[in-house]
Design a protein around this motif. Structure first.
Motif, PDB file in Angstrom:
ATOM      1  N   GLY A   8       0.723  -1.180   0.007  1.00 26.49           N
ATOM      2  CA  GLY A   8       0.040   0.076   0.032  1.00 26.49           C
ATOM      3  C   GLY A   8       0.695   1.339  -0.133  1.00 26.49           C
ATOM      4  N   GLY A   9       0.109   2.374  -0.186  1.00 26.02           N
ATOM      5  CA  GLY A   9       0.879   3.677  -0.141  1.00 26.02           C
ATOM      6  C   GLY A   9      -0.018   4.834  -0.849  1.00 26.02           C
ATOM      7  N   LEU A  10       0.554   5.870  -0.825  1.00 30.93           N
ATOM      8  CA  LEU A  10       0.098   6.984  -1.475  1.00 30.93           C
ATOM      9  C   LEU A  10       0.103   7.163  -2.973  1.00 30.93           C
ATOM     10  CD1 LEU A  10      -1.369   9.867  -1.129  1.00 30.93           C
ATOM     11  CD2 LEU A  10       1.003  10.827  -0.200  1.00 30.93           C
ATOM     12  N   GLY A  14      -5.291   7.826 -11.017  1.00 32.51           N
ATOM     13  CA  GLY A  14      -4.703   7.129 -12.245  1.00 32.51           C
ATOM     14  C   GLY A  14      -3.568   6.294 -11.797  1.00 32.51           C
ATOM     15  N   GLY A  15      -3.121   6.339 -11.022  1.00 29.10           N
ATOM     16  CA  GLY A  15      -1.559   5.572 -10.729  1.00 29.10           C
ATOM     17  C   GLY A  15      -1.839   4.216 -10.459  1.00 29.10           C
ATOM     18  N   SER A  16      -0.952   3.556 -10.096  1.00 27.92           N
ATOM     19  CA  SER A  16      -1.235   1.718 -10.006  1.00 27.92           C
ATOM     20  C   SER A  16      -0.262   1.466  -8.522  1.00 27.92           C
ATOM     21  CB  SER A  16      -0.417   1.165 -10.941  1.00 27.92           C
ATOM     22  OG  SER A  16      -1.101   1.520 -12.378  1.00 27.92           O
ATOM     23  N   LEU A  80      -2.787  -8.519  -5.451  1.00 29.73           N
ATOM     24  CA  LEU A  80      -3.890  -7.414  -6.305  1.00 29.73           C
ATOM     25  C   LEU A  80      -3.264  -6.379  -6.994  1.00 29.73           C
ATOM     26  CD1 LEU A  80      -6.993  -7.020  -6.453  1.00 29.73           C
ATOM     27  CD2 LEU A  80      -6.658  -5.442  -4.406  1.00 29.73           C
ATOM     28  N   GLN A  81      -3.209  -6.285  -8.342  1.00 27.36           N
ATOM     29  CA  GLN A  81      -2.869  -5.315  -9.240  1.00 27.36           C
ATOM     30  C   GLN A  81      -3.685  -4.361  -9.295  1.00 27.36           C
ATOM     31  OE1 GLN A  81       0.429  -4.653 -10.511  1.00 27.36           O
ATOM     32  NE2 GLN A  81      -0.541  -2.818 -11.029  1.00 27.36           N
ATOM     33  N   MET A  82      -3.612  -3.155  -8.831  1.00 34.94           N
ATOM     34  CA  MET A  82      -4.485  -2.032  -8.950  1.00 34.94           C
ATOM     35  C   MET A  82      -3.932  -1.004  -9.990  1.00 34.94           C
ATOM     36  SD  MET A  82      -5.812  -1.936  -5.022  1.00 34.94           S
ATOM     37  CE  MET A  82      -4.250  -1.065  -4.286  1.00 34.94           C
ATOM     38  N   ASN A  83      -4.764  -0.660 -10.971  1.00 33.10           N
ATOM     39  CA  ASN A  83      -4.436   0.379 -11.980  1.00 33.10           C
ATOM     40  C   ASN A  83      -5.620   1.373 -12.179  1.00 33.10           C
ATOM     41  OD1 ASN A  83      -2.148  -1.366 -12.829  1.00 33.10           O
ATOM     42  ND2 ASN A  83      -3.221  -2.141 -14.243  1.00 33.10           N
ATOM     43  N   ASN A  84      -5.244   2.495 -12.684  1.00 42.37           N
ATOM     44  CA  ASN A  84      -6.283   3.724 -12.749  1.00 42.37           C
ATOM     45  C   ASN A  84      -6.979   3.777 -11.361  1.00 42.37           C
ATOM     46  OD1 ASN A  84      -7.764   5.530 -14.188  1.00 42.37           O
ATOM     47  ND2 ASN A  84      -9.364   4.094 -15.073  1.00 42.37           N
ATOM     48  N   LEU A  85      -6.325   4.027 -10.550  1.00 41.50           N
ATOM     49  CA  LEU A  85      -6.790   4.252  -9.149  1.00 41.50           C
ATOM     50  C   LEU A  85      -7.703   5.465  -8.912  1.00 41.50           C
ATOM     51  CD1 LEU A  85      -3.837   2.743  -7.171  1.00 41.50           C
ATOM     52  CD2 LEU A  85      -6.212   2.029  -6.934  1.00 41.50           C
ATOM     53  N   LYS A  86      -8.739   5.424  -8.200  1.00 38.86           N
ATOM     54  CA  LYS A  86      -9.607   6.551  -8.112  1.00 38.86           C
ATOM     55  C   LYS A  86      -9.845   7.072  -6.346  1.00 38.86           C
ATOM     56  CE  LYS A  86     -12.568   4.710 -11.699  1.00 38.86           C
ATOM     57  NZ  LYS A  86     -13.934   4.491 -12.034  1.00 38.86           N
ATOM     58  N   LEU A  87      -9.999   8.222  -6.537  1.00 35.78           N
ATOM     59  CA  LEU A  87     -10.040   8.837  -4.932  1.00 35.78           C
ATOM     60  C   LEU A  87     -10.855   7.774  -4.299  1.00 35.78           C
ATOM     61  CD1 LEU A  87     -10.746  12.562  -5.702  1.00 35.78           C
ATOM     62  CD2 LEU A  87      -8.655  11.479  -5.223  1.00 35.78           C
ATOM     63  N   GLN A 111      -2.623   0.340   4.013  1.00 31.76           N
ATOM     64  CA  GLN A 111      -3.539   1.228   3.688  1.00 31.76           C
ATOM     65  C   GLN A 111      -3.109   1.856   2.301  1.00 31.76           C
ATOM     66  OE1 GLN A 111      -5.509   3.723   5.654  1.00 31.76           O
ATOM     67  NE2 GLN A 111      -5.728   4.383   3.666  1.00 31.76           N
ATOM     68  N   VAL A 112      -3.910   2.159   1.605  1.00 32.57           N
ATOM     69  CA  VAL A 112      -3.955   2.685  -0.064  1.00 32.57           C
ATOM     70  C   VAL A 112      -4.925   3.825   0.091  1.00 32.57           C
ATOM     71  CG1 VAL A 112      -4.801   2.513  -2.106  1.00 32.57           C
ATOM     72  CG2 VAL A 112      -3.930   0.573  -0.990  1.00 32.57           C
ATOM     73  N   THR A 113      -3.985   5.098  -0.229  1.00 36.65           N
ATOM     74  CA  THR A 113      -4.533   6.369   0.028  1.00 36.65           C
ATOM     75  C   THR A 113      -4.272   6.894  -1.774  1.00 36.65           C
ATOM     76  OG1 THR A 113      -3.849   6.802   2.076  1.00 36.65           O
ATOM     77  CG2 THR A 113      -4.437   8.747   0.793  1.00 36.65           C
ATOM     78  N   VAL A 114      -5.363   7.256  -2.420  1.00 32.06           N
ATOM     79  CA  VAL A 114      -5.317   8.045  -3.672  1.00 32.06           C
ATOM     80  C   VAL A 114      -5.725   9.424  -3.502  1.00 32.06           C
ATOM     81  CG1 VAL A 114      -6.209   7.833  -5.989  1.00 32.06           C
ATOM     82  CG2 VAL A 114      -6.169   5.615  -4.532  1.00 32.06           C
ATOM     83  N   SER A 115      -4.644  10.234  -3.731  1.00 29.93           N
ATOM     84  CA  SER A 115      -4.898  11.618  -3.526  1.00 29.93           C
ATOM     85  C   SER A 115      -4.018  12.490  -4.475  1.00 29.93           C
ATOM     86  CB  SER A 115      -4.628  11.872  -2.070  1.00 29.93           C
ATOM     87  OG  SER A 115      -4.646  13.317  -1.913  1.00 29.93           O
ATOM     88  N   SER A 116      -4.699  13.727  -4.796  1.00 35.88           N
ATOM     89  CA  SER A 116      -3.966  14.538  -5.629  1.00 35.88           C
ATOM     90  C   SER A 116      -3.464  15.503  -4.928  1.00 35.88           C
ATOM     91  CB  SER A 116      -4.740  15.254  -7.069  1.00 35.88           C
ATOM     92  OG  SER A 116      -5.794  15.654  -6.201  1.00 35.88           O
TER      93      SER A 116
END
Length: 116
Positions: A8-10, A14-16, A80-87, A111-116
């Protein structure tokens, strides 16, 4: 039974990311595996699961086409490969073995955090 999630991470929208869950204490190759997630203030929900042989994995509608679950029985690990991540993908992600007895075991989550 021990389940250790990592990866996990920040990440920006759109990231992976690629999550890993290393399992021990049971016969991994004989157990289906699942990934769940829990966002703040929400219930834990199923993201994806994979059968013993890896065929016909299941994906929740909200990750269909973006996430891929896979497993390596030689390494007792599910990915679990996660592409095109959304908020809205921001959550703690957990893995869990399937089956009536093993399903009570959870890892500590990652923890997975999707943030701009």
């Amino acid at each position: 039974v021990q389940l250790v999630e990592s990866g996990g991470g920040l990440v920006q929208p759109g990231g992976s990311l690629r999550l890993s869950c290393e399992a021990s204490g049971f016969t991994f190759s004989r157990s289906g595996m699942s990934w769940y997630r829990q966002a703040p203030g929400k219930e834990r929900e199923l993201v994806a699961d994979i059968s013993i042989g890896g065929a016909s994995p299941y994906y929740a509608d909200f990750v269909q086409g973006r996430f891929t679950i896979s497993r390596d029985n030689a390494k007792n690990t599910v990915y679990l490969q996660m592409n095109n991540l959304k908020l809205e993908d921001t959550a703690v992600y957990y893995c869990r073995p399937n089956g009536a007895i093993l399903r009570k075991y959870w890892g500590q989550g990652t923890q997975v955090t999707v943030s701009s």
